[in-house]
Design a protein around this motif. Sequence first.
Motif, mmCIF file in Angstrom:
data_model
loop_
_atom_site.group_PDB
_atom_site.id
_atom_site.type_symbol
_atom_site.label_atom_id
_atom_site.label_comp_id
_atom_site.label_asym_id
_atom_site.label_seq_id
_atom_site.Cartn_x
_atom_site.Cartn_y
_atom_site.Cartn_z
ATOM 1 N N UNK A 172 0.842 -1.203 0.000
ATOM 2 C CA UNK A 172 0.000 0.000 0.000
ATOM 3 C C UNK A 172 0.875 1.251 0.000
ATOM 4 N N UNK A 173 1.917 1.221 0.834
ATOM 5 C CA UNK A 173 2.804 2.388 0.918
ATOM 6 C C UNK A 173 3.542 2.616 -0.398
ATOM 7 N N UNK A 174 3.982 1.523 -1.016
ATOM 8 C CA UNK A 174 4.734 1.658 -2.262
ATOM 9 C C UNK A 174 3.854 2.231 -3.363
ATOM 10 N N UNK A 175 2.601 1.907 -3.324
ATOM 11 C CA UNK A 175 1.682 2.372 -4.371
ATOM 12 C C UNK A 175 1.269 3.830 -4.138
ATOM 13 N N UNK A 176 0.994 4.160 -2.897
ATOM 14 C CA UNK A 176 0.445 5.492 -2.586
ATOM 15 C C UNK A 176 1.558 6.520 -2.379
ATOM 16 N N UNK A 177 2.659 6.114 -1.858
ATOM 17 C CA UNK A 177 3.796 7.003 -1.555
ATOM 18 C C UNK A 177 3.333 8.308 -0.918
ATOM 19 N N UNK A 178 2.695 8.243 0.228
ATOM 20 C CA UNK A 178 2.175 9.468 0.846
ATOM 21 C C UNK A 178 3.315 10.319 1.416
ATOM 22 N N UNK A 179 3.197 11.622 1.352
ATOM 23 C CA UNK A 179 4.224 12.452 2.004
ATOM 24 C C UNK A 179 4.278 12.184 3.506
ATOM 25 N N UNK A 180 3.112 11.910 4.112
ATOM 26 C CA UNK A 180 3.090 11.661 5.553
ATOM 27 C C UNK A 180 2.358 10.353 5.864
ATOM 28 N N UNK A 181 3.022 9.487 6.622
ATOM 29 C CA UNK A 181 2.400 8.249 7.092
ATOM 30 C C UNK A 181 2.306 8.340 8.609
ATOM 31 N N UNK A 182 1.118 8.062 9.139
ATOM 32 C CA UNK A 182 0.917 8.226 10.581
ATOM 33 C C UNK A 182 0.657 6.872 11.240
ATOM 34 N N UNK A 183 1.478 6.538 12.213
ATOM 35 C CA UNK A 183 1.244 5.311 12.993
ATOM 36 C C UNK A 183 0.370 5.661 14.179
ATOM 37 N N UNK A 184 -0.800 5.026 14.242
ATOM 38 C CA UNK A 184 -1.691 5.227 15.379
ATOM 39 C C UNK A 184 -1.427 4.098 16.377
ATOM 40 N N UNK A 185 -0.590 4.361 17.361
ATOM 41 C CA UNK A 185 -0.335 3.358 18.392
ATOM 42 C C UNK A 185 0.891 2.500 18.107
ATOM 43 N N UNK A 186 1.211 1.643 19.107
ATOM 44 C CA UNK A 186 2.474 0.900 19.107
ATOM 45 C C UNK A 186 2.546 -0.175 18.021
ATOM 46 N N UNK A 187 1.418 -0.835 17.764
ATOM 47 C CA UNK A 187 1.457 -1.900 16.745
ATOM 48 C C UNK A 187 1.742 -1.307 15.370
ATOM 49 N N UNK A 188 1.066 -0.203 15.066
ATOM 50 C CA UNK A 188 1.283 0.452 13.769
ATOM 51 C C UNK A 188 2.730 0.923 13.661
ATOM 52 N N UNK A 189 3.248 1.497 14.756
ATOM 53 C CA UNK A 189 4.628 1.994 14.723
ATOM 54 C C UNK A 189 5.605 0.838 14.519
ATOM 55 N N UNK A 190 5.323 -0.282 15.158
ATOM 56 C CA UNK A 190 6.202 -1.457 15.008
ATOM 57 C C UNK A 190 6.216 -1.929 13.558
ATOM 58 N N UNK A 191 5.033 -1.895 12.947
ATOM 59 C CA UNK A 191 4.951 -2.323 11.553
ATOM 60 C C UNK A 191 5.707 -1.356 10.648
ATOM 61 N N UNK A 192 5.542 -0.081 10.914
ATOM 62 C CA UNK A 192 6.140 0.934 10.053
ATOM 63 C C UNK A 192 7.663 0.956 10.159
ATOM 64 N N UNK A 193 8.183 0.852 11.399
ATOM 65 C CA UNK A 193 9.634 0.934 11.594
ATOM 66 C C UNK A 193 10.307 -0.441 11.562
ATOM 67 N N UNK A 194 9.505 -1.497 11.527
ATOM 68 C CA UNK A 194 10.081 -2.848 11.463
ATOM 69 C C UNK A 194 10.659 -3.297 12.783
ATOM 70 N N UNK A 195 10.375 -2.590 13.861
ATOM 71 C CA UNK A 195 10.860 -3.002 15.200
ATOM 72 C C UNK A 195 9.990 -2.322 16.245
ATOM 73 N N UNK A 196 10.025 -2.840 17.474
ATOM 74 C CA UNK A 196 9.219 -2.245 18.552
ATOM 75 C C UNK A 196 9.801 -0.883 18.912
#
Length: 461
Positions: free
Chosen positions: A379-403
Amino acid sequence: MRTVLLEAEDDFEGWRAAARALAAAGVPAAEVDWQVAGAAPGLFGGEASPLPAAPPFPVPRAFVELAERAILHRDPERFALLHAMLLRLRDDPRAIDDHADPLLHRLEAMAKAVRRDIHKLHAFLRFREIETPERPRAIAWFEPDHHVLRAAAPFFLRRFPNMAWSILTPDLSLHWDGAVLREGPGATKADAPSGDPVEEVWKTYYGAIFNPARVKIGAMLKEMPRKYWRNMPETALVGELVRSAQARETRMVAAAAKVTGDNAEKAWASIRAEAMHCTRCDLYRCATQTVFGEGPLDAAILFVGEQPGDQEDLAGKPFVGPSGQLFDRALEEAGVDRKRTYVTNAVKHFKFVQRGKRRIHDKPNGGEIAACRWWIQQELALIRPPVTVALGATAARSLFGKAVTISALRGRGHALPQGGEAWVTVHPSFLLRVRDDREAEYAKFVEDLARIGERAKALAR
Ligand code: URA
């Protein structure tokens, strides 16, 4: 001639103990009459012969796995064929790799047929609910080709642990009351009810998972032989779904062209369609459907939540339940138009624990988050948004690839390797749970969203 008595048609342990002793003593397969308790006695009567004593010999693991499945085949010769194969392996363990050997080939075909039969039972069995004096009971009728009901049962115990259910087949019935699994004799179709509200649930479910871009009638018939159709409420929908598939696909593509004028929407529809059949982790087993992201593909902000909740799982849309409503209100106060953002989740299947009739949210683990990164990265590769927002720890873990720790990253942008910025804030459900200073926490969240909105505008310019 020696007689071996097995306890049931699928008595693998009984067969294994006897076959090992017989093969170790070199007793030829043609000298053994395998009989199953309760079945019609064979030519040589029903008394079990004593087993010979001989030193055991090693058996390749692959053969044990093959035998565990092949023994469930309906072919009455299976016990003797497996015995013959075991004798061959006693003299040459490498015979298990000789796939050109007609005996091994026949046993492998049996095992394959059994695996398919188990899959069909898992996939095509349909429950219908009836009232009983104690509690409602879901009842299903199925006619497997082979003796697979016991082997298939663990799936239903995992899938419907809190429901009372019965599965009836011509050879055997299983009855689960939420605590104990009981066996009963075979049944007839007339013992199972037909037509009730459970069918509506299945129809909704099936309509939701039907993928118009992928209709292959031949493949469908292969996967779902007509024999099974008569017991499945959703098959009434198949004709209509197939007829409208082409039009639905065209509509999808036309809608895509209107939004962007390029192939992005087509690519998105195809990724989403793939995700609908995702089995990358086990969460698909209990969830109703994959809940994929949604929103314009030229969005300047992409929000990532944790995972769909109960309402999202049923609706097939992210953030429509209580957290979603709070999120909508906060976005509005922050001056961010949700319709101009893309909203998705780190994990795309609902993970829950069943408590009575309620499905209680259960946090996804690291393996599930990692498995689902496959989709969010696309999804990120297709949309390439200027800003991606992680809502909470699980999203942040997914986005950064680590806790990561939210408080350490909150309030500023972080450059992402693939371009654009990541912002981190709390999950809306935190604001529903928090006891102290709820208003202040909510205000901070709105403030975060407002800053993110401004930043996205600046970057998109
Ligand atoms: N919580 C999430 O993280 N996502 C949803 O879609 C709903 C609730």
